[in-house]
Motif scaffolding. Structure first.
Motif, PDB file in Angstrom:
ATOM      1  N   ARG A 128       0.827  -1.208   0.000  1.00  0.00           N
ATOM      2  CA  ARG A 128       0.000   0.000   0.000  1.00  0.00           C
ATOM      3  C   ARG A 128       0.865   1.262   0.000  1.00  0.00           C
ATOM      4  O   ARG A 128       0.642   2.188  -0.781  1.00  0.00           O
ATOM      5  N   VAL A 129       1.863   1.281   0.877  1.00  0.00           N
ATOM      6  CA  VAL A 129       2.733   2.455   0.959  1.00  0.00           C
ATOM      7  C   VAL A 129       3.552   2.600  -0.318  1.00  0.00           C
ATOM      8  O   VAL A 129       3.731   3.704  -0.843  1.00  0.00           O
ATOM      9  N   GLN A 130       4.046   1.486  -0.842  1.00  0.00           N
ATOM     10  CA  GLN A 130       4.850   1.540  -2.065  1.00  0.00           C
ATOM     11  C   GLN A 130       4.063   2.129  -3.224  1.00  0.00           C
ATOM     12  O   GLN A 130       4.580   2.931  -4.005  1.00  0.00           O
ATOM     13  N   ALA A 131       2.782   1.735  -3.343  1.00  0.00           N
ATOM     14  CA  ALA A 131       1.958   2.257  -4.437  1.00  0.00           C
ATOM     15  C   ALA A 131       1.775   3.770  -4.306  1.00  0.00           C
ATOM     16  O   ALA A 131       1.771   4.493  -5.317  1.00  0.00           O
ATOM     17  N   LYS A 132       1.650   4.256  -3.088  1.00  0.00           N
ATOM     18  CA  LYS A 132       1.504   5.694  -2.876  1.00  0.00           C
ATOM     19  C   LYS A 132       2.804   6.430  -3.166  1.00  0.00           C
ATOM     20  O   LYS A 132       2.804   7.526  -3.743  1.00  0.00           O
ATOM     21  N   VAL A 133       3.929   5.842  -2.741  1.00  0.00           N
ATOM     22  CA  VAL A 133       5.230   6.473  -2.986  1.00  0.00           C
ATOM     23  C   VAL A 133       5.479   6.593  -4.484  1.00  0.00           C
ATOM     24  O   VAL A 133       5.930   7.639  -4.980  1.00  0.00           O
ATOM     25  N   LEU A 134       5.174   5.535  -5.236  1.00  0.00           N
ATOM     26  CA  LEU A 134       5.399   5.543  -6.681  1.00  0.00           C
ATOM     27  C   LEU A 134       4.235   6.208  -7.411  1.00  0.00           C
ATOM     28  O   LEU A 134       3.626   5.642  -8.319  1.00  0.00           O
ATOM     29  N   SER A 135       3.925   7.408  -7.009  1.00  0.00           N
ATOM     30  CA  SER A 135       2.899   8.217  -7.664  1.00  0.00           C
ATOM     31  C   SER A 135       3.404   9.651  -7.728  1.00  0.00           C
ATOM     32  O   SER A 135       4.478   9.962  -7.218  1.00  0.00           O
ATOM     33  N   GLY A 136       2.633  10.513  -8.367  1.00  0.00           N
ATOM     34  CA  GLY A 136       3.027  11.914  -8.446  1.00  0.00           C
ATOM     35  C   GLY A 136       4.410  12.079  -9.036  1.00  0.00           C
ATOM     36  O   GLY A 136       4.726  11.486 -10.082  1.00  0.00           O
ATOM     37  N   PRO A 137       5.294  12.846  -8.375  1.00  0.00           N
ATOM     38  CA  PRO A 137       6.626  13.104  -8.930  1.00  0.00           C
ATOM     39  C   PRO A 137       7.524  11.872  -8.978  1.00  0.00           C
ATOM     40  O   PRO A 137       8.571  11.893  -9.638  1.00  0.00           O
ATOM     41  N   LEU A 138       7.132  10.797  -8.296  1.00  0.00           N
ATOM     42  CA  LEU A 138       7.939   9.573  -8.280  1.00  0.00           C
ATOM     43  C   LEU A 138       7.285   8.435  -9.055  1.00  0.00           C
ATOM     44  O   LEU A 138       7.711   7.285  -8.955  1.00  0.00           O
ATOM     45  N   ALA A 139       6.277   8.732  -9.844  1.00  0.00           N
ATOM     46  CA  ALA A 139       5.633   7.697 -10.647  1.00  0.00           C
ATOM     47  C   ALA A 139       6.626   7.131 -11.650  1.00  0.00           C
ATOM     48  O   ALA A 139       7.319   7.873 -12.349  1.00  0.00           O
TER      49      ALA A 139
END
Length: 217
Positions: A128-139
């Protein structure tokens, strides 16, 4: 973190991450830095597993803090650092601490020469956290499905990989994860935490972090 090449290290299924490979160190030519985001394994477990990795002769053991990767090695311009930190702060603010249980060993061989300690609890939270981290400027896309793990041997002779797998087969550890850290890769090949992001709270500098110096990572 490994020194074999950023494309390979970006593998979050097979592969080691964050990685010490590739990229320009913070403050280096071109204003680009290589970052990673990971859940640190707290001591005494982190120190123990790092020592075990060193005992297997892994030359990267002391360059890589024991961790569960969320974002593999990623190059960003210096101009995006503030946006990335704000993004990570927002992600952490949406989460609460969750338990992690490490139990037993696993391997990505023959796809990738990695032996790791497996997660028996906390996989869903990490995903869950990884999916959020890999979004926005880090997608960014990943070449393999995300598979949270703790690397203990990488790119070593097969007999040593077998030894690592056997010796950690009975390993267990339980702890609650408080958040995650932003790491940068230094010119000396060492990954260092720069900022901690606390679940449900905000961000604080990591002790000893050297954000501006050329060796910080």
């Amino acid at each position: 973190m490994v020194a074999d090449g950023p494309a390979r290290d970006a593998a979050e299924g097979p592969g080691e991450a964050p990685s010490a490979a590739g990229g320009v160190a913070p403050g280096g030519d071109g204003g680009v830095r290589t970052i990673g985001v990971a859940i640190p394994i707290p001591d005494p477990y982190g120190a123990f597993l790092q020592a075990r990795r060193a005992s297997f002769g892994d030359p990267l053991a002391h360059a890589i803090p024991t961790h569960i990767t969320l974002l593999p090695p990623t190059e960003i311009p210096d101009s995006e650092v503030d946006a990335v930190q704000e993004h990570l702060r927002a992600v952490a603010g949406t989460e609460t601490p969750f338990p992690i249980r490490l139990r037993g060993s696993g391997t990505f061989r023959p796809v990738s020469p990695v032996v790791f300690v497996a997660l028996a609890e906390g996989i869903g939270g990490c995903e869950r956290v990884q999916a959020k981290v890999l979004s926005g400027p880090l997608a960014r896309p990943l070449p393999f499905p995300y598979h949270p793990h703790v690397t203990i041997a990488h790119h070593l002779p097969e007999s040593v990989m077998d030894q690592a797998f056997k010796e950690l087969a009975g390993y267990t550890a339980d702890f609650e994860t408080w958040g995650f850290s932003l790491y940068e890769h230094g010119r000396d090949g060492v990954w260092r935490p720069q900022c901690d992001f606390i679940f449900g709270d905000g961000a604080v500098p990591s002790p000893g972090g050297n954000r501006g110096g050329p060796a910080s990572q």
